[in-house]
Structures are given as structure tokens and as C-alpha cells.
Design an enzyme around this catalytic site. Structure first.
Site, PDB file in Angstrom:
ATOM      1  CG  ASP A   1      40.090  31.370  35.460  1.00 28.33           C
ATOM      2  OD1 ASP A   1      40.445  32.535  35.695  1.00 28.33           O
ATOM      3  OD2 ASP A   1      40.398  30.757  34.425  1.00 28.33           O
TER       4      ASP A   1
ATOM      5  CG  HIS B   1      37.341  39.927  37.081  1.00 31.54           C
ATOM      6  ND1 HIS B   1      37.577  41.116  36.436  1.00 31.54           N
ATOM      7  CD2 HIS B   1      37.800  38.954  36.258  1.00 31.54           C
ATOM      8  CE1 HIS B   1      38.133  40.875  35.263  1.00 31.54           C
ATOM      9  NE2 HIS B   1      38.277  39.570  35.126  1.00 31.54           N
TER      10      HIS B   1
HETATM   11  C1  SDX Z   1      41.352  36.050  35.209  1.00 32.48           C
HETATM   12  O1  SDX Z   1      41.847  40.892  34.357  1.00 32.48           O
HETATM   13  C2  SDX Z   1      41.168  40.004  33.648  1.00 32.48           C
HETATM   14  O2  SDX Z   1      40.366  40.324  32.807  1.00 32.48           O
HETATM   15  C3  SDX Z   1      41.546  38.557  33.950  1.00 32.48           C
HETATM   16  C4  SDX Z   1      40.684  37.504  33.280  1.00 32.48           C
HETATM   17  C5  SDX Z   1      40.858  37.503  31.788  1.00 32.48           C
HETATM   18  O3  SDX Z   1      39.958  37.021  31.088  1.00 32.48           O
HETATM   19  O4  SDX Z   1      41.976  37.890  31.322  1.00 32.48           O
HETATM   20  O5  SDX Z   1      39.317  37.724  33.592  1.00 32.48           O
HETATM   21  C6  SDX Z   1      41.064  36.103  33.752  1.00 32.48           C
HETATM   22  O6  SDX Z   1      42.482  36.196  35.564  1.00 32.48           O
HETATM   23  C7  SDX Z   1      40.209  35.884  36.169  1.00 32.48           C
HETATM   24  C8  SDX Z   1      40.661  35.964  37.654  1.00 32.48           C
HETATM   25  C9  SDX Z   1      41.209  34.598  38.043  1.00 32.48           C
HETATM   26  N1  SDX Z   1      41.823  34.655  39.390  1.00 32.48           N
HETATM   27  C10 SDX Z   1      41.269  34.023  40.433  1.00 32.48           C
HETATM   28  O7  SDX Z   1      40.177  33.458  40.414  1.00 32.48           O
HETATM   29  C11 SDX Z   1      42.146  34.036  41.682  1.00 32.48           C
HETATM   30  C12 SDX Z   1      41.282  34.424  42.892  1.00 32.48           C
HETATM   31  N2  SDX Z   1      40.862  35.835  42.723  1.00 32.48           N
HETATM   32  C13 SDX Z   1      41.761  36.826  43.180  1.00 32.48           C
HETATM   33  O8  SDX Z   1      42.957  36.584  43.718  1.00 32.48           O
HETATM   34  C14 SDX Z   1      41.323  38.259  42.946  1.00 32.48           C
HETATM   35  O9  SDX Z   1      39.965  38.332  43.047  1.00 32.48           O
HETATM   36  C15 SDX Z   1      41.795  38.869  41.658  1.00 32.48           C
HETATM   37  C16 SDX Z   1      43.274  38.763  41.515  1.00 32.48           C
HETATM   38  C17 SDX Z   1      41.129  38.221  40.498  1.00 32.48           C
HETATM   39  C18 SDX Z   1      41.398  40.340  41.678  1.00 32.48           C
HETATM   40  O10 SDX Z   1      42.072  40.907  42.709  1.00 32.48           O
HETATM   41  P1  SDX Z   1      41.965  42.493  43.018  1.00 32.48           P
HETATM   42  O11 SDX Z   1      41.064  43.172  42.076  1.00 32.48           O
HETATM   43  O12 SDX Z   1      43.334  43.002  43.167  1.00 32.48           O
HETATM   44  O13 SDX Z   1      41.179  42.497  44.359  1.00 32.48           O
HETATM   45  P2  SDX Z   1      41.850  42.418  45.758  1.00 32.48           P
HETATM   46  O14 SDX Z   1      42.865  41.302  45.758  1.00 32.48           O
HETATM   47  O15 SDX Z   1      42.293  43.787  46.122  1.00 32.48           O
HETATM   48  O16 SDX Z   1      40.619  41.952  46.657  1.00 32.48           O
HETATM   49  C19 SDX Z   1      39.668  42.896  47.147  1.00 32.48           C
HETATM   50  C20 SDX Z   1      39.134  42.247  48.412  1.00 32.48           C
HETATM   51  C21 SDX Z   1      40.232  41.871  49.393  1.00 32.48           C
HETATM   52  O17 SDX Z   1      39.657  41.844  50.690  1.00 32.48           O
HETATM   53  P3  SDX Z   1      39.910  43.141  51.678  1.00 32.48           P
HETATM   54  O18 SDX Z   1      41.417  43.347  51.730  1.00 32.48           O
HETATM   55  O19 SDX Z   1      39.176  44.283  51.026  1.00 32.48           O
HETATM   56  O20 SDX Z   1      39.341  42.717  53.003  1.00 32.48           O
HETATM   57  O21 SDX Z   1      38.483  41.006  48.094  1.00 32.48           O
HETATM   58  C22 SDX Z   1      39.200  39.917  48.671  1.00 32.48           C
HETATM   59  C23 SDX Z   1      40.570  40.442  49.040  1.00 32.48           C
HETATM   60  O22 SDX Z   1      41.080  39.727  50.155  1.00 32.48           O
HETATM   61  N3  SDX Z   1      39.283  38.891  47.641  1.00 32.48           N
HETATM   62  C24 SDX Z   1      39.124  37.597  47.868  1.00 32.48           C
HETATM   63  C25 SDX Z   1      39.232  36.991  46.613  1.00 32.48           C
HETATM   64  N4  SDX Z   1      39.453  37.919  45.679  1.00 32.48           N
HETATM   65  C26 SDX Z   1      39.486  39.103  46.318  1.00 32.48           C
HETATM   66  N5  SDX Z   1      38.910  36.923  49.005  1.00 32.48           N
HETATM   67  C27 SDX Z   1      38.789  35.584  48.860  1.00 32.48           C
HETATM   68  N6  SDX Z   1      38.879  34.910  47.703  1.00 32.48           N
HETATM   69  C28 SDX Z   1      39.080  35.588  46.555  1.00 32.48           C
HETATM   70  N7  SDX Z   1      39.156  34.934  45.404  1.00 32.48           N
END
Ligand code: SDX
Length: 436
Positions: free
Chosen positions: A371, A313
Site C-alpha cells: 500500500d 505486515h
Molecule cells: C494489507 O495480510 C495481508 O496479506 C494483507 C495485504 C494483502 O495483500 O491482503 O498484504 C494488504 O493489508 C497490507 C497492510 C496494510 N496496512 C497498513 O499499512 C497499516 C499500517 N500497518 C499496520 O497497522 C500493521 O503493520 C499491520 C496491521 C499491517 C500488521 O500488524 P500486526 O502484524 O498485527 O503487527 P502489530 O500491530 O502487532 O505490530 C508489531 C509491532 C508493534 O510494536 P510493539 O507493540 O511490538 O512495540 O510493530 C508496530 C506495532 O506498534 N507496528 C507499527 C506499524 N505496524 C506495526 N508501528 C508503526 N507503524 C506501523 N505501520
């Protein structure tokens, strides 16, 4: 908001004079540096794609402390609202700012439950779609079509019309969601039953048929009602920011909400519940618990393009409080349905256990988000995977419309128009085609 006695000073190493900016303080949470005069004073923009460090507005609706795993709707912890309130009480709180007393709630419930029908012509808008259309594509269209069906509440500067639009959106979203679902399965629409509770009525419209009496299971109704509360509002997330930016042009609230529905559909946002269940089903099909370790290793490989859906998140760097409550609700529903040994739930628990112990996930503070368990519990409720994000949109409508209203009545609001860092070609001569 108040101005801090302290200032932020921006200094430049190229001899450009330093510039001071006010620091603004909210009631809780990080202070903000007021850079509204930055460009005028320095000729420079800030650069913050994804808005990692940017506050787009001042808001009093919701507060999230990502490090503490805290979520407050109008100051009330989500854990208390999920236990003590119905979703419609939470809707009243989020929009008006206070929890209703008994008489206020009865009046509000009566108002919402007597606006549940949609214009009869809306069914023909649905019929224009293929039966196999994704329900979120249909819902995006139906939400926007409200601007065509309800032209008498489009004046965004009229407090009365703002409130009429609010009631219409909350009351009709369940009806529109059920219309998208019924159309996709070739069943006739079920008209709203105004003598049922808000959530029981939604389940009736989704699962009843004209052929037999349908009585929603009260345990499942309470579970779904709580799921609505957990999804209701979440400050400036992607879809809410979309609603604000779209609404800032002065367009109708229905159009702004349609933009929010469209944004929520994405798998990185509200579409994650569908993506998460599909991920669990794919692991299950591939061998189930025996394959969990292999999958979690694949996620670590950046080249795999595989993400652990339902984890991570932008704000929560600790447990998403909604995920804990969703897990409890999941257990309740599975027990009620006699599905305690549901293989997908066991799979989810195994994934969560590894993620909470494995350094890759721990270092990145990847915890289950709202989720992660939502799909499992919705599936147990009989809601098909393709409808999960529609259910999220139904619940989030109260957050969208409340944030829209907060923006519209703010005397400081203006149309949102971000700037950019231009990296394209500098000016060049366009030659007629005969010379190209
Ligand atoms: C919702 O914003 C809100 O409030 C949203 C929400 C709401 O109520 O409105 O809470 C609802 O959208 C919840 C999130 C649902 N999405 C997912 O579950 C999809 C999977 N999660 C992601 O893709 C991700 O975690 C996000 C999009 C939610 C957040 O992404 P960020 O903050 O941009 O973080 P990032 O992509 O920069 O990740 C940071 C690191 C990275 O690794 P490094 O490059 O540092 O090595 O964490 C890793 C990412 O690769 N990472 C994950 C991951 N999420 C982040 N690695 C594996 N699986 C994941 N799910």
C-alpha cells in the site's frame, strides 16, 4: 498434504495424560500440527486471537515466505508475472491453476469482455446513495446486489454456476467500481467498451465522458494493469479469510465477495493505501521533508496513536516484493506524467529511508508494504484517493473468488465456527423488572 512420520506430543503438568497429534506437511513452508481432535481428546481449545499461529485451511493458490520476501501465485514468482503477463492472464492462472496458452487466453478474454455490462437496474441501486457516500460503501452494496440481479448463478454446488459467477464477478467489478466513481462526481456512467483491453476499458469507464473521445495512455494502462496483478491474491489475509468464513455457510459467492469488500475497506488492510496517501499529504501540508523526522519520532510514541501507514505486515518481515515492483511502477508513471519531482514521492522515499535505518523500525521489521507506493501511483494515474481501495477490491476479486472456489470444492470443507475463551459472568438469576 502429507502426514509427517513425526508427531507432536502435548503434555500437561497437572497429570492429565499426554496427547499426540499428527504433523502435516505442505509442499513448501511451515508444517502444521493437526489439532482437529484436540477438544475431543482434551476438553480444551487453543487460543490464538488474530490467528498468529493458526492455519485456517490447506490451499494451493498462493505461497508467501515473509522472511524471504517471496510471493508465488500458483508457483510463479510475482516478479515474473508482473513483467510477462497481463492481469487477465494472472486471473486465468489464479482461478484455473495454469497460465493460458494463446488460444485459451483469447477465449477467456472474449468471455470476460462480453460480460462487462451490469443489469440496467443496478444504476438505480447506486442512485439510492448520497453523492458523497464513500465509494467502498457503494461497492460493498453493489457486489452483494449481484445476488439479486443474477439469481441464475447462485447454486454453489453447480460447477457451471460457480464458473458463471466467477466470470460475472471479474467482468463486472470494473463496471461497478466506475459506476460508484461516476456517481460520486455527478457524471453519467460510461458503458463498457468490449473492444478495449480489460484495463483500458476500466480507465475508459472511469475517465471518459460522452462529450469527447478518450484514448487511454498505453503506458498508464500497462502500469495500472500491473497494479491489478500486484493486488490480485495474497493467501489467507483478512478479507480472503472473511470470504471463506462467509462462504462456508453456503451463501452465494456474490454475498461472500461483498463481505470481502467490506473487510478490505479497513485502514489496517486495504484501506491503508488511502490512509497512506492522506498521511503523506498531511506531512506535506505540515512542512514536507523538513517534518519527516518529527513525524517518524511521533510514530514511535505509542501514545500518539500514529502509525506509519503503508508499513509493516503480519507475514512479511522483510521487503514486501509487491512494494518494490510498485515503486518501479511509480517511477515509470511519474516519468510518463512529467512528475519526476512529485513532492509526495520524494516524501515517501525519505520516510522509507529513515524506516530502513532507524532501529525502532528495523527491530520491528517494518518494511513498506503493497500500500505504500500504491496511493502515489494511483493519484498520478488520476484516480482519486477515495477510489484507491475500490481499485484494490477490483484486483483482489480474483483472489477472493478463487479461494472461495477452492473451499467450496474441497470435500473436507465445513461451516467455519470458531470457539472462545469465556470470561463473562457465571450463571445468575434474572428477576422481573418489579424486583430489579
Ligand atoms: C494489507 O495480510 C495481508 O496479506 C494483507 C495485504 C494483502 O495483500 O491482503 O498484504 C494488504 O493489508 C497490507 C497492510 C496494510 N496496512 C497498513 O499499512 C497499516 C499500517 N500497518 C499496520 O497497522 C500493521 O503493520 C499491520 C496491521 C499491517 C500488521 O500488524 P500486526 O502484524 O498485527 O503487527 P502489530 O500491530 O502487532 O505490530 C508489531 C509491532 C508493534 O510494536 P510493539 O507493540 O511490538 O512495540 O510493530 C508496530 C506495532 O506498534 N507496528 C507499527 C506499524 N505496524 C506495526 N508501528 C508503526 N507503524 C506501523 N505501520
Amino acid at each position: 498434504m502429507n502426514e509427517s512420520e513425526h508427531k507432536a506430543t502435548l503434555s500437561f503438568s497437572d497429570g492429565t495424560p499426554s496427547v499426540e497429534f499428527p504433523i502435516l506437511k505442505g509442499s513448501i513452508g511451515p508444517d502444521v500440527i493437526d489439532i482437529r481432535k484436540l477438544y475431543a481428546q482434551t476438553g480444551k481449545f487453543t487460543y490464538d486471537t488474530g490467528f498468529l499461529s493458526t492455519a485456517s485451511c490447506a490451499s494451493s493458490v498462493t505461497y508467501i515466505d515473509g522472511d524471504q520476501g517471496q510471493l508465488l501465485y500458483r508457483g510463479y514468482p510475482i516478479e515474473q508475472l508482473a513483467v510477462h503477463c497481463e492481469f487477465l492472464e494472472v486471473c486465468y492462472l489464479i482461478y484455473y491453476g495454469e497460465l493460458p496458452n494463446a488460444s485459451q487466453f483469447e477465449e477467456f478474454k472474449h468471455l470476460v469482455m462480453h460480460h462487462t455490462m451490469v443489469h440496467e437496474q443496478m444504476q438505480f441501486a447506486v442512485r439510492g446513495f448520497r453523492r458523497d457516500s464513500h465509494p467502498m460503501a457503494v461497492l460493498t452494496s453493489l457486489a452483494g446486489s449481484m445476488a439479486a440481479f443474477y439469481p441464475d448463478s447462485l447454486d454453489i454446488n453447480s460447477p457451471e454456476q460457480q464458473d458463471i459467477s466467477f466470470i460475472r464477478l471479474i467482468a463486472k467489478m470494473p463496471t461497478m467500481v466506475s459506476m460508484a466513481y461516476k456517481y460520486s462526481i455527478g457524471q453519467p456512467n460510461m458503458y463498457p467498451q468490449n473492444d478495449l483491453s480489460y484495463t483500458a476499458n476500466f480507465m475508459h469507464m472511469m475517465f471518459a465522458t460522452p462529450c469527447e473521445k478518450y484514448t487511454p495512455n498505453p503506458v498508464l494502462v500497462r502500469a495500472l494493469d500491473r497494479i491489478f496483478t500486484l493486488h490480485a491474491e495474497h493467501e489467507q489475509n483478512a478479507s480472503t479469510s472473511t470470504v471463506r468464513l462467509c462462504g462456508s455457510s453456503g451463501t452465494s459467492p456474490f454475498s461472500a465477495i461483498a463481505a470481502g469488500v467490506a473487510c478490505l475497506w479497513g485502514p489496517a488492510h486495504g484501506g491503508a493505501n488511502q490512509a497512506c496517501l492522506e498521511m503523506l499529504e498531511s506531512i506535506q501540508a505540515d512542512g514536507g521533508l523538513a517534518k519527516v523526522g518529527e513525524y517518524m519520532e511521533k510514530v514511535k510514541d505509542k501514545n500518539s496513536g500514529v502509525r506509519l501507514m503503508g508499513f509493516g505486515h503480519r507475514v512479511y518481515k522483510n521487503f514486501d516484493p509487491r512494494a518494490k515492483l510498485m515503486q518501479e511502477t511509480c517511477r515509470e508513471v511519474l516519468a510518463e506524467m512529467g512528475l519526476e519531482n512529485d513532492p509526495l514521492f520524494k516524501l515517501a522515499m525519505a520516510l522509507e529511508k529513515i524506516a530502513l535505518e532507524d532501529s525502532y523500525y528495523v527491530e520491528r521489521k517494518l518494511y513498506p508494504n503493497v500500500d505504500f507506493y500504491s496511493g502515489i501511483v494511483q493519484r498520478a494515474l488520476g484516480i482519486p484517493t477515495s477510489m484507491f481501495t475500490c481499485v484494490f477490491a477490483l484486483a483482489r476479486t480474483i483472489g477472493w473468488v478463487s479461494q472461495w472456489k477452492e473451499m467450496i470444492v474441497d470435500p473436507e470443507y465445513k461451516i467455519g465456527r470458531p470457539r472462545q475463551l469465556y470470561t463473562g459472568l457465571t450463571q445468575r438469576q434474572a428477576m422481573p423488572i418489579s424486583q430489579r
